[in-house]
Design a protein around this motif. Structure first.
Motif, PDB file in Angstrom:
ATOM      1  N   MET A   1      21.470 -11.750  11.444  1.00  0.00           N
ATOM      2  CA  MET A   1      22.708 -12.345  11.924  1.00  0.00           C
ATOM      3  C   MET A   1      22.496 -13.704  12.585  1.00  0.00           C
ATOM      4  SD  MET A   1      25.108 -11.011  10.887  1.00  0.00           S
ATOM      5  CE  MET A   1      26.351  -9.807  10.627  1.00  0.00           C
ATOM      6  N   VAL A   3      20.671 -15.869  11.725  1.00  0.00           N
ATOM      7  CA  VAL A   3      20.497 -16.856  10.656  1.00  0.00           C
ATOM      8  C   VAL A   3      21.762 -17.667  10.428  1.00  0.00           C
ATOM      9  CG1 VAL A   3      20.297 -16.996   8.139  1.00  0.00           C
ATOM     10  CG2 VAL A   3      18.646 -15.678   9.457  1.00  0.00           C
ATOM     11  N   ILE A   4      22.875 -16.980  10.488  1.00  0.00           N
ATOM     12  CA  ILE A   4      24.119 -17.668  10.155  1.00  0.00           C
ATOM     13  C   ILE A   4      24.905 -18.067  11.398  1.00  0.00           C
ATOM     14  CG2 ILE A   4      24.410 -16.625   7.884  1.00  0.00           C
ATOM     15  CD1 ILE A   4      26.541 -14.814   9.541  1.00  0.00           C
ATOM     16  N   ALA A   7      26.973 -21.223  11.218  1.00  0.00           N
ATOM     17  CA  ALA A   7      27.913 -21.427  10.126  1.00  0.00           C
ATOM     18  C   ALA A   7      29.360 -21.718  10.533  1.00  0.00           C
ATOM     19  CB  ALA A   7      27.876 -20.218   9.196  1.00  0.00           C
ATOM     20  N   PRO A   8      29.935 -21.020  11.485  1.00  0.00           N
ATOM     21  CA  PRO A   8      31.350 -21.255  11.780  1.00  0.00           C
ATOM     22  C   PRO A   8      31.653 -22.705  12.170  1.00  0.00           C
ATOM     23  CG  PRO A   8      30.603 -19.233  12.796  1.00  0.00           C
ATOM     24  CD  PRO A   8      29.388 -19.921  12.263  1.00  0.00           C
ATOM     25  N   GLN A  10      29.990 -25.373  11.392  1.00  0.00           N
ATOM     26  CA  GLN A  10      29.873 -26.207  10.191  1.00  0.00           C
ATOM     27  C   GLN A  10      31.121 -26.120   9.344  1.00  0.00           C
ATOM     28  OE1 GLN A  10      26.723 -24.723   7.969  1.00  0.00           O
ATOM     29  NE2 GLN A  10      25.144 -25.702   9.187  1.00  0.00           N
ATOM     30  N   ALA A  11      31.520 -24.872   9.144  1.00  0.00           N
ATOM     31  CA  ALA A  11      32.673 -24.661   8.287  1.00  0.00           C
ATOM     32  C   ALA A  11      33.891 -25.370   8.849  1.00  0.00           C
ATOM     33  CB  ALA A  11      32.958 -23.170   8.157  1.00  0.00           C
ATOM     34  N   ARG A  14      33.697 -29.012   8.222  1.00  0.00           N
ATOM     35  CA  ARG A  14      33.890 -29.398   6.835  1.00  0.00           C
ATOM     36  C   ARG A  14      35.353 -29.310   6.418  1.00  0.00           C
ATOM     37  NH1 ARG A  14      30.926 -25.580   4.253  1.00  0.00           N
ATOM     38  NH2 ARG A  14      29.320 -25.462   5.824  1.00  0.00           N
TER      39      ARG A  14
END
Lengths: 414, 236
Positions: A1, A3-4, A7-8, A10-11, A14
């Motif tokens: 977990m 690892v990501i 991500a939020p 970044q998302a 973007r």
């Protein structure tokens, strides 16, 4: 977990960016990106890349050599006429090629002189005879060129200082670029001064060297005065000539002079400007002999072989990567993009094969030119022409290989 | 334009072949996917689920019914419209299908070449960030041949997600993987999709990953079975 964990954010970052706002990139991307992909794909398989380059290089060298020989042979065939440097020539209308001339009356020379534009007109006598090699004694056919050396219409390199010597009876000037089978006249001249040789059945003295070069019709040339020509070619009648070279007064319009001479002279002569005669002679070799065809055919074969090799390489590249191409189609790459990839690969191969091909051919021109005494010369025009041929060859191979792309069906990916 | 549903299918039918050889593989399919929903499609082989996936992915031309994907009606849509739609979908295949001559980073960045106006540096940095998100931040320069099966499939996940797709379509993405890496890839996909709010439609036979679904749809003989299990682990 963990690892990501990033991500939020970044998302979020973007998503806020406008997806299709044009910025940077540049308008060349539709060409640049497929080309880069093609290059990466070619580069990945070194052995295949090298064999493709070798194929293009082979085609390139073959075409260069064929075209080189072709133009060298045509150049050398017209060398004698070209180096005469006359403004206008008179020939018999039936003369096909200068080493087999039909004769015309000598009086045409004086008729031509009647025209005010004409500064000088020289009759030229051409004949084939034999030359006995002063070193080995072997006899070999040689071209004789006789004319009034004094008038100064004809201007072979090296002729000017020999004019006085050539006035003496039984003297000739030898073409230093004749094939070596005639013997090393330059060495003999340097060692002994003027030396005697047997030409036909006469004994002649070589008094110096001029420069013309061998041709189809003749492996070597001898230049001499009109009088000395008749001493060798005893059977020739005095009142017939093979060719008339005309020099115009400075400032005269050549085409006007050609027209006036044509009007003045009877129909048993044909009036040609200097370059026209060279072209006339060249046309004989191109059209009345298979030589032109042989070299065109050789070039074409080279291109076909090269095209097959490039096609094979591109085709197997597509075939082995069919799945990847189908994937690219599935994720939204259009056919146009993939076609540009294949075409780019073809054009990259054209450039990569052409550059070493050009260098190798230039080297071979030098080596082969020295071995065959043919004027093989690399020039920008030919290099550009061959590049276009190779480029088209690879382009056609690419277009053919492209049809394989149709086999990449994205619906088969699932 | 705000889209309520990323996928809405009404009365979809599909058949292969012509005349006497005509074989119907899909009949009267009704299916919709809600924003952010993870839907698994299961069923025996030959049940038509893969065909359905290729129709939704605009990889095949529609024959009958209506299929709206991300606002685009696919019935009668021309090839150009289908290609354009595919750019907005993230595809994950059974095999990774990465380009062998490109590095992991280049493979992921490639998917961004379809978006106009991006600079190379942006493509590469987004690819690197995406690789980081799938836990391969340090494997960017590796070629697929230097990666394990699970790592390759994670690169494929990164490639599918890097372009901010509106929908992810996956066809048995864990079939070629062992139990542990299959489970890792499935959970990774779920977590990333959740964080981006992307809906997923996944065909799978793999009973080990059913727990990632919000909803599981079973298919048989070209139909969707009425007994859909609307409740799954962790949904909501």
């Amino acid at each position: 977990m963990n690892v990501i964990g990033a991500a939020p954010e970044q998302a979020a970052g973007r998503v806020s960016a406008p997806p299709a706002a044009p910025r940077g990139g540049g308008g060349l991307d539709p060409l640049r990106l497929p080309m880069r992909l093609a290059w990466r794909q070619l580069r990945a398989d070194r052995a295949r890349l090298l064999s493709a380059i070798a194929g293009v290089l082979f085609a390139c060298v073959l075409v260069f050599m064929q075209l080189g020989f072709r133009s060298a042979l045509f150049d050398s065939a017209t060398k004698l006429l070209g180096s005469m440097q006359a403004d206008i020539f008179l020939i018999h209308p039936m003369t096909l090629v200068s080493f087999k001339p039909e004769t015309m009356p000598r009086s045409r020379v004086s008729q031509a002189l009647a025209l005010p534009e004409v500064q000088a007109a020289v009759p030229i006598y051409l004949a084939q005879s034999t030359w006995r090699n002063p070193e080995t004694g072997r006899r070999r056919a040689i071209q004789l060129v006789g004319f009034d050396t004094e008038v100064g219409v004809m201007d072979f390199p090296g002729l000017a200082p020999l004019v006085e010597a050539l006035k003496r009876p039984d003297t000739v000037a030898f073409d230093r670029r004749s094939r070596p089978e005639f013997g090393d006249a330059a060495k003999l001249l340097a060692a002994r001064g003027p030396f005697d040789v047997q030409v036909g059945s006469s004994r002649m003295q070589v008094v110096g060297l001029i420069e013309i070069g061998p041709s189809f019709g003749a492996d070597g040339n001898l230049v001499m005065s009109e009088l000395n020509f008749r001493r060798i070619a005893k059977e020739r009648r005095r009142e017939t000539v093979d060719l008339v070279a005309i020099k115009l007064r400075p400032g005269t319009d050549r085409s006007v002079a050609v027209a006036r001479l044509t009007a003045l002279l009877p129909p048993d002569v044909r009036v040609l400007a200097g370059p026209e005669l060279v072209a006339h002679e060249r046309r004989y070799w191109e059209e009345a002999t298979p030589i032109g065809f042989i070299f065109a055919f050789g070039s074409l074969m080279g291109l076909v072989v090269g095209m097959v090799i490039v096609y094979q390489i591109l085709f197997s590249d597509i075939a082995t990567h069919l799945k990847e191409y189908a994937t690219l189609k599935a994720i939204g790459f259009g056919n146009g993009y993939l076609r540009r990839v294949v075409l780019s690969a073809a054009l990259i191969l054209a450039v990569l094969g052409f550059v070493p091909g050009l260098l190798l051919s230039t080297f071979l021109y030098d080596v082969v030119g020295k071995g065959t005494f043919l004027p093989l010369m690399m020039d920008a025009g030919r290099a550009g022409g061959v590049f276009l041929l190779i480029f088209s060859m690879c382009g056609v191979a690419g277009l053919l290989a492209m049809r394989k792309l149709a086999d990449a069906n994205p619906a088969d990916m699932f | 334009m705000p889209l309520d549903r990323p996928l809405e299918i009404r009365g979809l039918g599909y058949a292969y072949g012509e005349g006497a050889l005509r074989k119907t593989v899909l009949r009267d399919i009704d299916l919709s996917v809600e924003p952010g929903e993870i839907v698994l499609l299961t069923g025996p082989s030959g049940s038509g689920k893969t065909t359905l996936l290729t129709l939704i992915g605009a990889l095949r031309a529609m024959q009958e019914g209506s299929c709206r994907v991300l606002g685009q009606e696919l019935m009668g849509a021309p090839e150009a419209a289908r290609v354009a739609l595919r750019r907005r979908i993230g595809f994950i295949f059974q095999q990774h299908n990465l380009l062998g001559f490109l590095t992991a980073q280049q493979n992921v960045a490639m998917a961004l070449e379809l978006q106009p106006g991006l600079r190379e540096a942006e493509r590469l940095s987004r690819a690197t960030a995406m690789l980081g998100a799938v836990g391969l931040g340090d494997r960017g320069p590796s070629r697929p041949s230097e990666l394990s099966g699970g790592q390759r499939q994670r690169v494929a996940v990164a490639r599918a997600l890097v372009g901010d797709p509106g929908l992810v379509l996956a066809d048995e993405p864990t079939a070629a993987l062992d139990r542990q890496s299959g489970g890792e890839v499935a959970r990774l996909l779920r977590d990333l999709a959740r964080s981006q709010g992307v809906p997923i439609l996944m065909v799978t036979h793999d009973p080990r990953i059913l727990d990632i679904a919000d909803r599981i749809i079973a298919m048989e003989d070209g139909r969707i079975l009425p007994t859909t299990r609307a409740e799954a682990a962790g949904g909501g």
